[in-house]
Design an enzyme around this catalytic site. Structure first.
Site, PDB file in Angstrom:
ATOM      1  N   LYS A  71       0.800  -1.237   0.000  1.00  0.00           N
ATOM      2  CA  LYS A  71       0.000   0.000   0.000  1.00  0.00           C
ATOM      3  C   LYS A  71       0.835   1.292   0.000  1.00  0.00           C
ATOM      4  O   LYS A  71       0.430   2.285  -0.584  1.00  0.00           O
ATOM      5  CB  LYS A  71      -0.935   0.012   1.218  1.00  0.00           C
ATOM      6  CG  LYS A  71      -2.173  -0.846   1.053  1.00  0.00           C
ATOM      7  CD  LYS A  71      -3.033  -0.735   2.317  1.00  0.00           C
ATOM      8  CE  LYS A  71      -4.462  -1.149   2.055  1.00  0.00           C
ATOM      9  NZ  LYS A  71      -5.332  -0.902   3.197  1.00  0.00           N
ATOM     10  N   ASP A 107     -10.520   3.656   1.810  1.00  0.00           N
ATOM     11  CA  ASP A 107     -10.822   3.093   3.136  1.00  0.00           C
ATOM     12  C   ASP A 107     -11.611   4.057   4.033  1.00  0.00           C
ATOM     13  O   ASP A 107     -12.615   3.682   4.630  1.00  0.00           O
ATOM     14  CB  ASP A 107      -9.520   2.716   3.862  1.00  0.00           C
ATOM     15  CG  ASP A 107      -8.960   1.395   3.390  1.00  0.00           C
ATOM     16  OD1 ASP A 107      -9.707   0.598   2.801  1.00  0.00           O
ATOM     17  OD2 ASP A 107      -7.749   1.164   3.607  1.00  0.00           O
TER      18      ASP A 107
END
Ligand code: NAP
Length: 273
Positions: A71, A107
């Site tokens: 990520k 997210d």
């Protein structure tokens, strides 16, 4: 699903990737909308991340999700990064826009949507986030715009302080660090953004005796945790991590297809697994 010459490929880059439930979620949603898309897992060893990212363009892949451990490392390999991904310092979705690779992080917004679908507004609320890692950053990015106050409890002082400083730059409200949690009385919403609860014998993120029935308890861990079970037994309103998982996926789906998925179908695909 009928794969043919016009099928748009999407997927996930992770290492490991075997545990992911995203293929079931996305493929069910593509099917429901009759979209000629498919979603596949790609096991990308860290040594091959750069070449894997280059392959998105080379193979005309429409977009991918990015998961552990890529990520953060993926950021310098992309052409453009969204504002929230840049704040968070992590990308969970890449869109291949005509050869330009754009990194997003869905997210935090996914978490906000999971609150909204449970009828929870953060306006006028004091929120305590436990954890100061990537997920806490993504959530606090949004909470810092609209809540009454945001408090963050982090284990590593430097990481916590950096998050507070960064949030103060972009936030519109007061943001305070919390060293030790002795009471929860001043908080309306309490969010576990640590991995505590992934393992059966993990301690609770806060003392059970501190929970009161008017608390809203959120745990972003994908599976149902002991923390959520105990809070529910105490009469608290609870929000588990499945909503965030589904909504972060739904937002990625929209980036790749330009269409809103049927979130109920995604949820059903997830619970079936
Ligand atoms: P991360 O970047 O590693 O951050 C984890 C945070 O928890 C850090 O502040 C860490 O403290 C703290 N922590 C770790 N172990 C702890 C312990 N034993 N006691 C107290 N604090 C502890 O991880 P992340 O990406 O933020 O993810 C956190 C959790 O969120 C994971 O369980 C992940 O599965 C979940 N998640 C869920 C979704 C969803 O869609 N539902 C999305 C993203 C993440 P240090 O800084 O001291 O290490």
């Amino acid at each position: 699903m009928q794969i043919n010459g016009k099928t748009n490929i999407t997927g996930i880059f992770g290492y490991p990737v075997e545990h992911t439930l995203s293929p079931q979620m996305h493929n069910a949603a593509f099917k429901a909308l009759n979209l000629n898309y498919c979603y596949v897992p790609f096991l990308v060893h860290p040594d091959f991340l750069e070449i894997a990212v280059k392959s998105i363009r080379a193979l005309n892949i429409k977009g991918v999700n990015i998961t552990i451990p890529h990520k953060e490392k993926v950021i310098p390999l992309l052409d453009e990064i969204s504002e929230e991904a840049s704040f968070i310092g992590a990308v969970n979705t890449i869109l291949n826009q005509d050869g330009k690779l754009i990194g997003y992080n869905t997210d935090g917004r996914g978490f906000m949507y999971s609150l909204a679908e449970n009828g929870i507004s953060i306006k006028g609320k004091n929120v305590l986030i436990i954890g100061a890692g990537g997920a806490a950053r993504s959530i606090s990015y949004y909470l810092s715009q609209d809540a009454k106050m945001v408090y963050i409890n982090g284990r590593t002082k430097e990481r916590l302080e950096k998050l507070i400083v960064d949030l103060k730059r972009i936030g519109k409200i007061n943001i305070l660090p919390v060293d030790k949690i002795f009471s929860l009385d001043e908080y309306h919403i309490i969010i576990n953004a640590t991995p505590l609860g992934l393992k059966e014998d993990d301690p609770l993120p806060v003392e059970e005796s501190l929970l009161k029935e008017d608390h809203i308890i959120c745990d972003i861990i994908y599976k149902r945790t002991k923390f959520i079970d105990i809070a529910q037994k105490k009469g608290c309103k609870v929000v588990d991590g499945t909503g965030m998982l589904i909504w972060q996926g739904a937002l990625a789906f929209e980036l790749w297809t330009g269409k809103k998925p049927d979130v109920q179908i995604m949820r059903m695909a997830l619970t079936r697994e």
